[in-house]
Design a protein around this motif. Structure first.
Motif, PDB file in Angstrom:
ATOM      1  N   GLY A   1       0.809  -1.214   0.000  1.00 16.94           N
ATOM      2  CA  GLY A   1       0.000   0.000   0.000  1.00 16.94           C
ATOM      3  C   GLY A   1       0.841   1.261   0.000  1.00 16.94           C
ATOM      4  N   VAL A   2       1.910   1.256   0.775  1.00 22.43           N
ATOM      5  CA  VAL A   2       2.805   2.419   0.806  1.00 22.43           C
ATOM      6  C   VAL A   2       3.479   2.595  -0.546  1.00 22.43           C
ATOM      7  CG1 VAL A   2       4.952   3.313   1.815  1.00 22.43           C
ATOM      8  CG2 VAL A   2       3.160   2.403   3.300  1.00 22.43           C
ATOM      9  N   PHE A   3       3.940   1.511  -1.138  1.00 18.56           N
ATOM     10  CA  PHE A   3       4.588   1.601  -2.444  1.00 18.56           C
ATOM     11  C   PHE A   3       3.599   2.095  -3.500  1.00 18.56           C
ATOM     12  CE2 PHE A   3       8.179  -0.241  -0.606  1.00 18.56           C
ATOM     13  CZ  PHE A   3       9.211  -0.277  -1.527  1.00 18.56           C
ATOM     14  N   ILE A   4       2.364   1.623  -3.461  1.00 14.19           N
ATOM     15  CA  ILE A   4       1.354   2.092  -4.411  1.00 14.19           C
ATOM     16  C   ILE A   4       1.095   3.578  -4.200  1.00 14.19           C
ATOM     17  CG2 ILE A   4      -1.086   1.937  -5.041  1.00 14.19           C
ATOM     18  CD1 ILE A   4      -0.883  -1.092  -4.506  1.00 14.19           C
ATOM     19  N   GLY A   5       0.983   3.999  -2.949  1.00 10.51           N
ATOM     20  CA  GLY A   5       0.773   5.418  -2.657  1.00 10.51           C
ATOM     21  C   GLY A   5       1.907   6.277  -3.176  1.00 10.51           C
ATOM     22  N   ILE A   6       3.120   5.821  -2.956  1.00 13.08           N
ATOM     23  CA  ILE A   6       4.288   6.557  -3.461  1.00 13.08           C
ATOM     24  C   ILE A   6       4.232   6.635  -4.978  1.00 13.08           C
ATOM     25  CG2 ILE A   6       6.792   6.393  -3.785  1.00 13.08           C
ATOM     26  CD1 ILE A   6       6.948   5.343  -0.893  1.00 13.08           C
ATOM     27  N   GLU A   7       3.958   5.505  -5.621  1.00 11.45           N
ATOM     28  CA  GLU A   7       3.929   5.477  -7.080  1.00 11.45           C
ATOM     29  C   GLU A   7       2.851   6.390  -7.643  1.00 11.45           C
ATOM     30  OE1 GLU A   7       3.383   1.341  -7.840  1.00 11.45           O
ATOM     31  OE2 GLU A   7       5.502   0.857  -7.530  1.00 11.45           O
TER      32      GLU A   7
ATOM     33  N   MET B   1      16.984   1.826 -13.719  1.00 15.29           N
ATOM     34  CA  MET B   1      16.593   2.797 -14.735  1.00 15.29           C
ATOM     35  C   MET B   1      15.781   3.927 -14.095  1.00 15.29           C
ATOM     36  SD  MET B   1      14.075   2.504 -18.007  1.00 15.29           S
ATOM     37  CE  MET B   1      12.664   2.511 -16.915  1.00 15.29           C
ATOM     38  N   PHE B   2      14.822   3.562 -13.245  1.00 16.18           N
ATOM     39  CA  PHE B   2      14.024   4.579 -12.569  1.00 16.18           C
ATOM     40  C   PHE B   2      14.892   5.437 -11.641  1.00 16.18           C
ATOM     41  CE2 PHE B   2      10.346   1.757 -13.545  1.00 16.18           C
ATOM     42  CZ  PHE B   2       9.618   2.690 -14.268  1.00 16.18           C
ATOM     43  N   LEU B   3      15.849   4.819 -10.974  1.00 20.30           N
ATOM     44  CA  LEU B   3      16.764   5.584 -10.120  1.00 20.30           C
ATOM     45  C   LEU B   3      17.501   6.650 -10.927  1.00 20.30           C
ATOM     46  CD1 LEU B   3      18.345   2.852  -7.828  1.00 20.30           C
ATOM     47  CD2 LEU B   3      17.040   4.838  -7.083  1.00 20.30           C
TER      48      LEU B   3
ATOM     49  N   ALA C   1      13.530  -1.522  -3.750  1.00 20.11           N
ATOM     50  CA  ALA C   1      13.166  -2.549  -4.737  1.00 20.11           C
ATOM     51  C   ALA C   1      14.403  -3.198  -5.338  1.00 20.11           C
ATOM     52  CB  ALA C   1      12.304  -1.925  -5.835  1.00 20.11           C
ATOM     53  N   GLU C   2      15.392  -2.393  -5.654  1.00 18.49           N
ATOM     54  CA  GLU C   2      16.625  -2.954  -6.226  1.00 18.49           C
ATOM     55  C   GLU C   2      17.332  -3.848  -5.217  1.00 18.49           C
ATOM     56  OE1 GLU C   2      19.454  -3.791  -9.090  1.00 18.49           O
ATOM     57  OE2 GLU C   2      17.487  -2.875  -9.275  1.00 18.49           O
ATOM     58  N   PHE C   3      17.389  -3.410  -3.976  1.00 20.29           N
ATOM     59  CA  PHE C   3      18.002  -4.236  -2.940  1.00 20.29           C
ATOM     60  C   PHE C   3      17.270  -5.569  -2.820  1.00 20.29           C
ATOM     61  CE2 PHE C   3      18.076  -5.822   1.408  1.00 20.29           C
ATOM     62  CZ  PHE C   3      19.433  -6.017   1.571  1.00 20.29           C
ATOM     63  N   TYR C   4      15.951  -5.512  -2.789  1.00 22.58           N
ATOM     64  CA  TYR C   4      15.177  -6.738  -2.659  1.00 22.58           C
ATOM     65  C   TYR C   4      15.383  -7.652  -3.865  1.00 22.58           C
ATOM     66  CZ  TYR C   4      11.391 -10.032  -2.321  1.00 22.58           C
ATOM     67  OH  TYR C   4      10.679 -11.190  -2.272  1.00 22.58           O
TER      68      TYR C   4
ATOM     69  N   ILE D   1      13.801   6.452  -3.043  1.00 22.75           N
ATOM     70  CA  ILE D   1      14.045   5.532  -1.922  1.00 22.75           C
ATOM     71  C   ILE D   1      13.340   4.194  -2.170  1.00 22.75           C
ATOM     72  CG2 ILE D   1      13.617   5.167   0.543  1.00 22.75           C
ATOM     73  CD1 ILE D   1      14.004   8.263   0.828  1.00 22.75           C
ATOM     74  N   ALA D   2      12.117   4.256  -2.710  1.00 19.00           N
ATOM     75  CA  ALA D   2      11.384   3.024  -3.017  1.00 19.00           C
ATOM     76  C   ALA D   2      12.127   2.183  -4.049  1.00 19.00           C
ATOM     77  CB  ALA D   2       9.975   3.354  -3.505  1.00 19.00           C
ATOM     78  N   MET D   3      12.742   2.831  -5.032  1.00 19.46           N
ATOM     79  CA  MET D   3      13.487   2.084  -6.053  1.00 19.46           C
ATOM     80  C   MET D   3      14.780   1.504  -5.482  1.00 19.46           C
ATOM     81  SD  MET D   3      11.740   1.868  -8.765  1.00 19.46           S
ATOM     82  CE  MET D   3      10.247   1.848  -7.791  1.00 19.46           C
TER      83      MET D   3
END
Length: 167
Positions: free
Chosen positions: A66-72, A126-128, A99-102, A94-96
Motif C-alpha cells: 500500500g505504501v509503495f502504491i501510494g508513493i507510485e 533505470m528509474f533511479l 526494490a533494487e536491494f530486494y 528511496i522506493a526504487m
C-alpha cells in the motif's frame, strides 16, 4: 540559396537549439505515466500481490504494498504536474533503492551477476537514474513549480533575473 548554405542552416538548427524545458516536461510525463501504470497494475492485483510482497521497514506485506502504491501514484502525479518536483522525487527514489536491494539480494534464487538485460532487476536502476536526473535538473519552466516561483518573486517585488539564474 546554395546547397551548402542549406546544409549549414540545418546543421546549426539541429545542434544549436536546445529544448531543455520541453525535454524536462517529456521526462516528467514519461516517468509519471510509467509509475502510475505500475501502481494501477498493483491496485488491480492487490489481493494476489499482497501476501507475496516483501515486508519493508517492519510493516506487513500488505501495508508495504500500500505504501509503495501510494508513493507510485501520488508522487507521480506531483512530478507530472511539476509541483514540489524535487521533493516528490525522493520517496520514489528511496522506493526504487529498496526494490533494487530486494531484487538483487533477497528475491533471486540465482546470483545477481547472472541477470540478463531482459531481467526485471535492472528496472529499478533505470528509474533511479531518471529520478536522480530530475532531482538534479529540476522541473523546468513548463511546471507548476516555475509559475509558483514567479508568483512568489513578483509578489515580493523582486526581479526574476536576480532570483532565477537558470531554470
Amino acid at each position: 540559396m546554395k546547397i551548402t548554405e542549406i546544409i549549414k542552416t540545418i546543421y546549426i538548427r539541429m545542434t544549436g537549439y536546445s529544448y531543455t524545458n520541453l525535454g524536462r516536461l517529456f521526462l516528467r510525463l514519461f516517468i509519471g505515466i510509467m509509475m502510475i501504470q505500475f501502481g494501477v497494475r498493483q491496485i488491480a492485483n492487490f489481493d494476489s500481490l499482497g501476501g507475496g510482497f516483501p515486508s519493508v521497514m517492519g510493516m506487513s506485506s500488505e501495508w508495504s504494498l500500500g505504501v509503495f502504491i501510494g508513493i507510485e501514484m501520488v508522487c507521480s502525479i506531483f512530478i507530472m504536474f511539476g509541483f514540489l518536483t524535487r521533493l516528490m522525487t525522493l520517496p520514489p527514489f528511496i522506493a526504487m533503492v529498496i526494490a533494487e536491494f530486494y531484487l538483487l539480494h533477497c528475491a533471486l534464487n540465482e546470483a545477481s551477476y547472472l541477470l540478463t538485460w531482459q531481467s526485471q532487476g535492472f528496472l529499478p536502476v533505470m528509474f533511479l537514474g531518471i529520478y536522480f536526473f530530475i532531482l538534479l535538473v529540476g522541473p523546468g519552466k513548463i511546471s507548476v513549480d516555475y509559475f509558483l516561483s514567479l508568483h512568489l518573486i513578483h509578489s515580493a517585488d523582486k526581479s526574476e533575473d536576480e532570483e532565477l539564474e537558470e531554470v
